[in-house]
Design a protein around this motif. Structure first.
Motif, PDB file in Angstrom:
ATOM      1  N   GLN A  80       0.813  -1.222   0.000  1.00  0.00           N
ATOM      2  CA  GLN A  80       0.000   0.000   0.000  1.00  0.00           C
ATOM      3  C   GLN A  80       0.843   1.267   0.000  1.00  0.00           C
ATOM      4  O   GLN A  80       0.333   2.351  -0.271  1.00  0.00           O
ATOM      5  N   ARG A  81       2.141   1.143   0.306  1.00  0.00           N
ATOM      6  CA  ARG A  81       3.015   2.301   0.402  1.00  0.00           C
ATOM      7  C   ARG A  81       3.603   2.637  -0.974  1.00  0.00           C
ATOM      8  O   ARG A  81       4.079   1.756  -1.691  1.00  0.00           O
ATOM      9  N   CYS A  82       3.592   3.909  -1.305  1.00  0.00           N
ATOM     10  CA  CYS A  82       4.193   4.358  -2.560  1.00  0.00           C
ATOM     11  C   CYS A  82       5.709   4.387  -2.398  1.00  0.00           C
ATOM     12  O   CYS A  82       6.232   5.003  -1.453  1.00  0.00           O
ATOM     13  N   SER A  83       6.415   3.751  -3.298  1.00  0.00           N
ATOM     14  CA  SER A  83       7.877   3.704  -3.211  1.00  0.00           C
ATOM     15  C   SER A  83       8.520   5.024  -3.613  1.00  0.00           C
ATOM     16  O   SER A  83       9.711   5.227  -3.377  1.00  0.00           O
ATOM     17  N   GLU A  84       7.740   5.941  -4.193  1.00  0.00           N
ATOM     18  CA  GLU A  84       8.270   7.245  -4.599  1.00  0.00           C
ATOM     19  C   GLU A  84       8.087   8.297  -3.513  1.00  0.00           C
ATOM     20  O   GLU A  84       9.027   9.010  -3.155  1.00  0.00           O
ATOM     21  N   CYS A  85       6.863   8.424  -2.988  1.00  0.00           N
ATOM     22  CA  CYS A  85       6.590   9.492  -2.009  1.00  0.00           C
ATOM     23  C   CYS A  85       6.335   8.977  -0.598  1.00  0.00           C
ATOM     24  O   CYS A  85       6.267   9.772   0.348  1.00  0.00           O
ATOM     25  N   GLY A  86       6.149   7.651  -0.427  1.00  0.00           N
ATOM     26  CA  GLY A  86       5.931   7.089   0.904  1.00  0.00           C
ATOM     27  C   GLY A  86       4.495   7.135   1.377  1.00  0.00           C
ATOM     28  O   GLY A  86       4.217   6.724   2.511  1.00  0.00           O
ATOM     29  N   ASN A  91       6.497  -2.093  -7.225  1.00  0.00           N
ATOM     30  CA  ASN A  91       6.427  -1.091  -6.157  1.00  0.00           C
ATOM     31  C   ASN A  91       6.808  -1.707  -4.812  1.00  0.00           C
ATOM     32  O   ASN A  91       7.579  -1.129  -4.040  1.00  0.00           O
ATOM     33  N   ALA A  92       6.271  -2.903  -4.519  1.00  0.00           N
ATOM     34  CA  ALA A  92       6.576  -3.565  -3.248  1.00  0.00           C
ATOM     35  C   ALA A  92       8.051  -3.908  -3.140  1.00  0.00           C
ATOM     36  O   ALA A  92       8.665  -3.743  -2.074  1.00  0.00           O
ATOM     37  N   SER A  93       8.656  -4.381  -4.234  1.00  0.00           N
ATOM     38  CA  SER A  93      10.073  -4.734  -4.182  1.00  0.00           C
ATOM     39  C   SER A  93      10.953  -3.513  -3.930  1.00  0.00           C
ATOM     40  O   SER A  93      11.955  -3.590  -3.210  1.00  0.00           O
ATOM     41  N   ALA A 129      -1.470  10.135  -3.932  1.00  0.00           N
ATOM     42  CA  ALA A 129      -0.846  11.409  -3.557  1.00  0.00           C
ATOM     43  C   ALA A 129      -0.018  11.998  -4.696  1.00  0.00           C
ATOM     44  O   ALA A 129      -0.225  13.150  -5.093  1.00  0.00           O
ATOM     45  N   CYS A 130       0.924  11.200  -5.236  1.00  0.00           N
ATOM     46  CA  CYS A 130       1.820  11.744  -6.260  1.00  0.00           C
ATOM     47  C   CYS A 130       1.451  11.321  -7.676  1.00  0.00           C
ATOM     48  O   CYS A 130       2.019  11.828  -8.647  1.00  0.00           O
ATOM     49  N   GLY A 131       0.554  10.358  -7.821  1.00  0.00           N
ATOM     50  CA  GLY A 131       0.074   9.957  -9.128  1.00  0.00           C
ATOM     51  C   GLY A 131       0.931   8.950  -9.858  1.00  0.00           C
ATOM     52  O   GLY A 131       0.609   8.589 -10.992  1.00  0.00           O
ATOM     53  N   VAL A 132       2.021   8.461  -9.251  1.00  0.00           N
ATOM     54  CA  VAL A 132       2.863   7.505  -9.935  1.00  0.00           C
ATOM     55  C   VAL A 132       2.111   6.191 -10.124  1.00  0.00           C
ATOM     56  O   VAL A 132       1.339   5.767  -9.266  1.00  0.00           O
ATOM     57  N   THR A 133       2.322   5.545 -11.266  1.00  0.00           N
ATOM     58  CA  THR A 133       1.681   4.284 -11.588  1.00  0.00           C
ATOM     59  C   THR A 133       2.732   3.273 -12.004  1.00  0.00           C
ATOM     60  O   THR A 133       3.626   3.582 -12.791  1.00  0.00           O
ATOM     61  N   MET A 134       2.637   2.054 -11.450  1.00  0.00           N
ATOM     62  CA  MET A 134       3.575   0.987 -11.799  1.00  0.00           C
ATOM     63  C   MET A 134       2.953  -0.350 -11.437  1.00  0.00           C
ATOM     64  O   MET A 134       1.861  -0.411 -10.849  1.00  0.00           O
ATOM     65  N   HIS A 135       3.664  -1.418 -11.782  1.00  0.00           N
ATOM     66  CA  HIS A 135       3.206  -2.746 -11.380  1.00  0.00           C
ATOM     67  C   HIS A 135       3.288  -2.850  -9.860  1.00  0.00           C
ATOM     68  O   HIS A 135       4.263  -2.419  -9.243  1.00  0.00           O
TER      69      HIS A 135
END
Length: 401
Positions: free
Chosen positions: A328-334, A361-363, A351-357
C-alpha cells in the motif's frame, strides 16, 4: 554451514532385502522405545536408555544402532515439545493438540535412521558404501549421484548420514559442512525481493518470476488427484502413488532456479538481498474457500530457505524487513493508502500519481527499508553467521499476490 547431499543406493537383490529388513526393524524397535519413553513421562535421554538398551541389543541391534534408535526417539519428542510450545499443533485444548499429546510418537517402517562412521563407511573412488545391517556388514553397496555431489561428499562430509526408503528405493542423506565465503560487509545496495502467488518473486532490479506455469501445473495435478481418488480402483491407487510428490519436486526445482538467479545477480553486482518476514501469514490471512488451496500450496518458505543457504555460500548479506503496508506504500513518495492498490497488478498512488506494477512497487519498498535498516543496525546476517530464521517477527500483513 551445513547442507545435505542425497545419494541413491543401487543394491543387488540380496543387499536390498537386508537393508529393507534392517530399516523396518529399527523403526519397529523405535516405536517400542517410544512407548516405553511415553509411559515414563518422556524423561531425559539417559532414562529411556536404561529401560531399553539391553532389550534392543537382545533383539539383534548392534551397540551403535541401539544408541541411535534411542536418540532418534528422544529427538522426536524434543521436536514435538518444541512444536507444542510454538503453537504449531493448534491451541491448548484443541482436538489436534490433545491427539498429539495423548499417544506416543510413531515411526513409519521406511522412516530415516541415522548412521555414524562406525556403522557406515564411504568409498568415493569406487562409489560404494559399507553399511551395517541386522544380517551383518554389507560391503560394496553401489551408489549414484552427480559429479558435484560426489565432490562435495569427498571434501566436506562430516558426521552422520541418514538411511531412508522412498517408493522402494533406498537413499543416503549425508551431512556436509561447507565453508562460507567472506560476507560482503558493505554492499552497495540491496535487491528487494517481493514474494507472491501470481508472481513467485519480483526483485527491485526488474526480474520477475511469473507463477503462471507453476499454478497451472498445480491446478492440473489437483484435478488429476480428484479424478483418481473418485475412481478408487486399484490401478487408480497405484497411479496416485506413482504421482505422489511430483508437484513438490516441480515446485522445488523452480524455487532452486529462482533463488540461484537472485543470489547470482546479488553476488555479481555486490549487493545484498532483502526479503519480507512472512512467518505465520497462513494463520493470519482470511481467504475465500476457492483461494485456500492456492495459499496453502504457496512455497514462499522453501524459496526463502533456499536463499538463506545459497547467499552465505556466495558471501551475500541478507536482511529481513516487516512486510506491513509494503503493498500500500508508494515507493516514490511514501504515501500509505489501501486505495493505492487498484487491483492485483496495478499500483496507482493517490498522492503523487505515480503508476507501476504493484509487485515492482513492493520490491522497491523492501529495497529502501532494508537499506535503512542495514545502515542503522549493521548486517545482522554477518553477525549471526547467516543462520537466523528468515521469517521471525509476528507482524505479517504481507501481500498474497
Amino acid at each position: 554451514m551445513k547442507i545435505v547431499v542425497q545419494v541413491k543406493l543401487i543394491p543387488d537383490a540380496v543387499q536390498a532385502l537386508a537393508i529393507g529388513a534392517t530399516l523396518h526393524m529399527v523403526n519397529e524397535r523405535a516405536n517400542w522405545v517410544s512407548e516405553v519413553a511415553f509411559a515414563h513421562g518422556v524423561p531425559r535421554e539417559y532414562e529411556p536408555r536404561k529401560h531399553t538398551y539391553a532389550e534392543l541389543k537382545a533383539a539383534g541391534l548392534g551397540a551403535q544402532a541401539a544408541q541411535h534408535t534411542i536418540k532418534k526417539v528422544r529427538d522426536a519428542y524434543t521436536t514435538l515439545k518444541a512444536n507444542l510450545r510454538a503453537g504449531n499443533l493448534s491451541k491448548p485444548g484443541s482436538k489436534r493438540r490433545r491427539l498429539a499429546e495423548s499417544k506416543p510418537v510413531t515411526f513409519r517402517p521406511e522412516s530415516a535412521h541415522p548412521y555414524d562412521d562406525r556403522c557406515l563407511s564411504w568409498q568415493y573412488d569406487a562409489q560404494t558404501v559399507s553399511i551395517w545391517t541386522t544380517a551383518g556388514r554389507l560391503k560394496d553397496v553401489a551408489f549414484v549421484c552427480s559429479a558435484d555431489a560426489l565432490k562435495t561428499l569427498r571434501e566436506y562430509r562430516r558426521g552422520e548420514s541418514d538411511l531412508m526408503e522412498r517408493g522402494g528405493v533406498f537413499y543416503l542423506i549425508a551431512v556436509c559442512e561447507i565453508p562460507e565465503a567472506p560476507v560482503n560487509e558493505k554492499p552497495s545496495e540491496f535487491i528487494g525481493v517481493g514474494l507472491g502467488i501470481v508472481n513467485i518473486a519480483t526483485t527491485s532490479t526488474g526480474y520477475r518470476a511469473a507463477g503462471r506455469g507453476l499454478n497451472r501445473h498445480r491446478k492440473r495435478q489437483l484435478e488429476l488427484r480428484r479424478k483418481l481418488q473418485a475412481k478408487g480402483t486399484q490401478s487408480a491407487k497405484r497411479r496416485l502413488k506413482h504421482r505422489s510428490r511430483k508437484e513438490a519436486r516441480y515446485a522445488a526445482n523452480i524455487n532452486h532456479i529462482i533463488s540461484k538467479k537472485i543470489v547470482t545477480t546479488a553476488e555479481r553486482t555486490g549487493r545484498g538481498i532483502a526479503l519480507e518476514d512472512l512467518m505465520g501469514i497462513r494463520d493470519r490471512v482470511r481467504l475465500r474457500k476457492d483461494q485456500r488451496a492456492q495459499l496453502h500450496s504457496w512455497s514462499f518458505h522453501q524459496l526463502g530457505s533456499f536463499l538463506q543457504y545459497k547467499a552465505p555460500r556466495a558471501g551475500v548479506p541478507q536482511v529481513y524487513v516487516d512486510p506491513a503496508y509494503n503493498s500500500q506504500r508508494c515507493s516514490e513518495c511514501g504515501n500509505i493508502d489501501r486505495r493505492n492498490r487498484v487491483d492485483q497488478a496495478t499500483f496507482a498512488c493517490r498522492a503523487c500519481g505515480v503508476t507501476m506494477h504493484a509487485d515492482d512497487n513492493a520490491s522497491h519498498n523492501i529495497d529502501r527499508l532494508s537499506s535503512r535498516r542495514f545502515r542503522r543496525r549493521g548486517n545482522r546476517s554477518s553477525r549471526d553467521g547467516g543462520q537466523s530464521h528468515p521469517f521471525r517477527t509476528s507482524r505479517c500483513k504481507g501481500r498474497l499476490a
